[in-house]
Design a protein around this motif. Structure first.
Motif, PDB file in Angstrom:
ATOM      1  N   MET A   1       0.836  -1.199   0.000  1.00 30.11           N
ATOM      2  CA  MET A   1       0.000   0.000   0.000  1.00 30.11           C
ATOM      3  C   MET A   1       0.868   1.245   0.000  1.00 30.11           C
ATOM      4  SD  MET A   1      -2.959   1.298   2.656  1.00 30.11           S
ATOM      5  CE  MET A   1      -4.310   0.645   1.712  1.00 30.11           C
ATOM      6  N   VAL A   2       0.513   2.210  -0.822  1.00 33.69           N
ATOM      7  CA  VAL A   2       1.196   3.500  -0.874  1.00 33.69           C
ATOM      8  C   VAL A   2       0.348   4.526  -0.125  1.00 33.69           C
ATOM      9  CG1 VAL A   2       2.051   5.358  -2.351  1.00 33.69           C
ATOM     10  CG2 VAL A   2       2.342   2.968  -3.049  1.00 33.69           C
ATOM     11  N   VAL A   3       0.928   5.121   0.917  1.00 34.26           N
ATOM     12  CA  VAL A   3       0.202   6.063   1.759  1.00 34.26           C
ATOM     13  C   VAL A   3       0.825   7.447   1.636  1.00 34.26           C
ATOM     14  CG1 VAL A   3      -0.488   6.656   4.123  1.00 34.26           C
ATOM     15  CG2 VAL A   3      -0.426   4.252   3.403  1.00 34.26           C
ATOM     16  N   LEU A   4      -0.008   8.441   1.409  1.00 36.78           N
ATOM     17  CA  LEU A   4       0.412   9.836   1.420  1.00 36.78           C
ATOM     18  C   LEU A   4       0.085  10.417   2.782  1.00 36.78           C
ATOM     19  CD1 LEU A   4       1.339  12.528   0.067  1.00 36.78           C
ATOM     20  CD2 LEU A   4      -1.039  12.813  -0.690  1.00 36.78           C
ATOM     21  N   GLY A   5       1.096  10.922   3.475  1.00 37.09           N
ATOM     22  CA  GLY A   5       0.885  11.546   4.778  1.00 37.09           C
ATOM     23  C   GLY A   5       0.965  13.050   4.680  1.00 37.09           C
ATOM     24  N   ILE A   6       0.116  13.750   5.444  1.00 33.68           N
ATOM     25  CA  ILE A   6       0.086  15.212   5.452  1.00 33.68           C
ATOM     26  C   ILE A   6       0.051  15.692   6.891  1.00 33.68           C
ATOM     27  CG2 ILE A   6      -1.298  17.256   4.860  1.00 33.68           C
ATOM     28  CD1 ILE A   6      -2.185  15.814   2.333  1.00 33.68           C
ATOM     29  N   GLU A   7       0.936  16.637   7.215  1.00 38.66           N
ATOM     30  CA  GLU A   7       1.042  17.168   8.586  1.00 38.66           C
ATOM     31  C   GLU A   7       1.103  18.690   8.549  1.00 38.66           C
ATOM     32  OE1 GLU A   7       1.229  16.809  11.875  1.00 38.66           O
ATOM     33  OE2 GLU A   7       2.347  18.640  12.283  1.00 38.66           O
ATOM     34  N   SER A   8       0.232  19.344   9.365  1.00 39.36           N
ATOM     35  CA  SER A   8       0.232  20.818   9.427  1.00 39.36           C
ATOM     36  C   SER A   8      -0.294  21.277  10.784  1.00 39.36           C
ATOM     37  CB  SER A   8      -0.634  21.402   8.309  1.00 39.36           C
ATOM     38  OG  SER A   8      -2.006  21.051   8.494  1.00 39.36           O
ATOM     39  N   SER A   9       0.089  20.579  11.858  1.00 43.20           N
ATOM     40  CA  SER A   9      -0.510  20.881  13.157  1.00 43.20           C
ATOM     41  C   SER A   9      -0.024  22.182  13.763  1.00 43.20           C
ATOM     42  CB  SER A   9      -0.245  19.738  14.136  1.00 43.20           C
ATOM     43  OG  SER A   9       1.143  19.591  14.359  1.00 43.20           O
ATOM     44  N   CYS A  10       1.167  22.631  13.369  1.00 43.66           N
ATOM     45  CA  CYS A  10       1.695  23.868  13.954  1.00 43.66           C
ATOM     46  C   CYS A  10       2.256  24.764  12.856  1.00 43.66           C
ATOM     47  CB  CYS A  10       2.755  23.531  15.011  1.00 43.66           C
ATOM     48  SG  CYS A  10       3.284  24.957  15.993  1.00 43.66           S
ATOM     49  N   ASP A  11       3.581  24.817  12.721  1.00 43.32           N
ATOM     50  CA  ASP A  11       4.159  25.759  11.756  1.00 43.32           C
ATOM     51  C   ASP A  11       4.994  25.089  10.673  1.00 43.32           C
ATOM     52  OD1 ASP A  11       6.042  25.044  13.700  1.00 43.32           O
ATOM     53  OD2 ASP A  11       7.208  26.878  13.414  1.00 43.32           O
ATOM     54  N   ASP A  12       4.988  23.762  10.604  1.00 39.11           N
ATOM     55  CA  ASP A  12       5.705  23.068   9.538  1.00 39.11           C
ATOM     56  C   ASP A  12       4.711  22.423   8.576  1.00 39.11           C
ATOM     57  OD1 ASP A  12       8.261  23.686  10.403  1.00 39.11           O
ATOM     58  OD2 ASP A  12       8.411  21.906  11.685  1.00 39.11           O
ATOM     59  N   SER A  13       4.845  22.729   7.294  1.00 37.01           N
ATOM     60  CA  SER A  13       4.042  22.060   6.272  1.00 37.01           C
ATOM     61  C   SER A  13       4.817  20.834   5.821  1.00 37.01           C
ATOM     62  CB  SER A  13       3.806  22.980   5.074  1.00 37.01           C
ATOM     63  OG  SER A  13       3.222  24.207   5.462  1.00 37.01           O
ATOM     64  N   ALA A  14       4.204  19.646   5.930  1.00 41.04           N
ATOM     65  CA  ALA A  14       4.956  18.437   5.634  1.00 41.04           C
ATOM     66  C   ALA A  14       4.106  17.433   4.877  1.00 41.04           C
ATOM     67  CB  ALA A  14       5.473  17.804   6.927  1.00 41.04           C
ATOM     68  N   ALA A  15       4.781  16.682   4.008  1.00 43.52           N
ATOM     69  CA  ALA A  15       4.139  15.589   3.279  1.00 43.52           C
ATOM     70  C   ALA A  15       5.149  14.467   3.148  1.00 43.52           C
ATOM     71  CB  ALA A  15       3.658  16.053   1.905  1.00 43.52           C
ATOM     72  N   ALA A  16       4.659  13.234   3.115  1.00 42.00           N
ATOM     73  CA  ALA A  16       5.541  12.078   3.017  1.00 42.00           C
ATOM     74  C   ALA A  16       4.827  10.956   2.285  1.00 42.00           C
ATOM     75  CB  ALA A  16       5.984  11.616   4.406  1.00 42.00           C
TER      76      ALA A  16
END
Length: 339
Positions: free
Chosen positions: A1-16
């Motif tokens: 399975m290929v999973v795209l993760g997205i994080e933006s809980s504070c001040d860093d924009s992140a994807a993995a």
């Protein structure tokens, strides 16, 4: 399975991107330069920059993984806790992609991501065994948790006021060292004397595993006001500040190890990148016979890889939060621990 993760809980924009539990791409866009002049995160500025950065960050992660959205099987996104404006951007982007591509989507608790981040450095078929004790230390969170199984977490104690990362940041601002404060204090402390100044170590009478750092900040402010130290004193102050904060974390963790009988300790969150904390936790592990595991520094701070990993198990099991997924600034995590 290929999973795209997205994080933006504070001040860093992140994807993995994770493929079968293995990290293949991780991109983080920092906003340190944006918030540096203020000595801390400005929520409105953070959310505005997420709006600008999130889609380019997602595109960069996909490009680094050498795939397109056509190859993604599911999306995991941080839905809380955190700054509500920041969370809304990440959740909205994730839901938009999921809706357009008809992909399953799951919301992930940011704190669970931190607890599981250490597994990103391990083979997908050899994660840290449950149960384990977890210490999460960052700019917004400080707490001790017993991880009993996937999705089954108990809170032993947490900060009553400020997080330890905030204490580092506010002390650095007081000393004119810039933002974020943790890395610069860590660097300065290497040439300072940790016993030069005896700052207080807070011990709470009620809540044996709880932490408190607001009084510590006041004590440092009073010292600077009265002593008026010059630039030459900064390494000693930094080393003394760092030693006091680390002492408090180690003392609470040692007591939690004794109370739970844990044989494994995971230390995570941005502050776990601190060199002195890593060394002291290694010493604690050697003294108690506990296996201490800490993510590499690049995985200690907020990132989307840990979110993708935490959400991947639910996606594999067929979970889908769908259009009802919502951001929750105060999203609860863990039940109270009972001895």
């Amino acid at each position: 399975m290929v999973v795209l993760g997205i994080e933006s809980s504070c001040d860093d924009s992140a994807a993995a991107v994770l493929r079968d539990g293995r990290l293949v791409a991780s991109v983080v866009s920092s906003q340190d330069a944006v918030h540096g002049p203020y000595g801390g995160v400005v929520p409105e500025l953070a959310s505005r920059h997420h709006v600008r950065n999130m889609l380019p960050v997602v595109d960069a992660a996909l490009a680094r993984a050498e795939i397109t959205l056509d190859a993604v099987d599911g999306i995991a996104v941080t839905c809380g806790p955190g700054l509500i404006g920041s969370l809304l951007v990440g959740v909205s982007v994730a839901k938009g992609i999921a809706l357009r591509r008809r992909l399953p989507i799951v919301g992930v608790n940011h704190l669970e991501g931190h607890l599981l981040a250490v597994n990103l450095d391990r083979p997908a078929d050899d994660p840290v065994s449950f149960p384990f004790l977890g210490l999460i230390v960052s700019g917004g969170h400080s707490g001790l948790y017993l991880a009993r199984g996937p999705g089954d977490y108990a809170c032993l104690g947490r900060t009553r006021d400020d997080a330890v990362g905030e204490a580092f940041d506010k002390v650095a601002k007081l000393l004119g060292l810039g933002y974020p404060g943790g890395p610069v204090i860590d660097r300065l402390a290497r040439t300072g004397n940790p016993t030069a100044i005896r700052f207080p170590r807070a011990r709470l009478k009620r809540g044996r595993f709880d932490l408190s750092f607001s009084g510590f900040k006041t004590a440092v402010w009073q010292y600077v006001r009265d002593a008026r130290p010059g630039p030459d004193a900064l390494p000693d102050i930094a080393a003394s500040v760092q030693e006091a904060l680390v002492d408090m974390l180690v003392a609470a963790t040692a007591e939690a190890i004794d109370a739970t009988g844990a044989s494994r300790l995971v230390v995570s969150g941005g502050v776990s990148a601190n060199g002195r904390l890593r060394a002291r936790m290694a010493e604690l592990g050697a003294q108690t016979g506990v296996d201490v595991l800490i993510p590499r520094p690049g995985l200690c701070t907020d990132n989307a890889a840990m979110i993708a990993l935490a959400g991947s198990h639910r996606l594999v099991a067929g979970a889908d939060d769908g259009a009802t997924l919502a951001a929750d600034a105060g999203l609860p995590f863990a039940v109270p621990w009972a001895a």
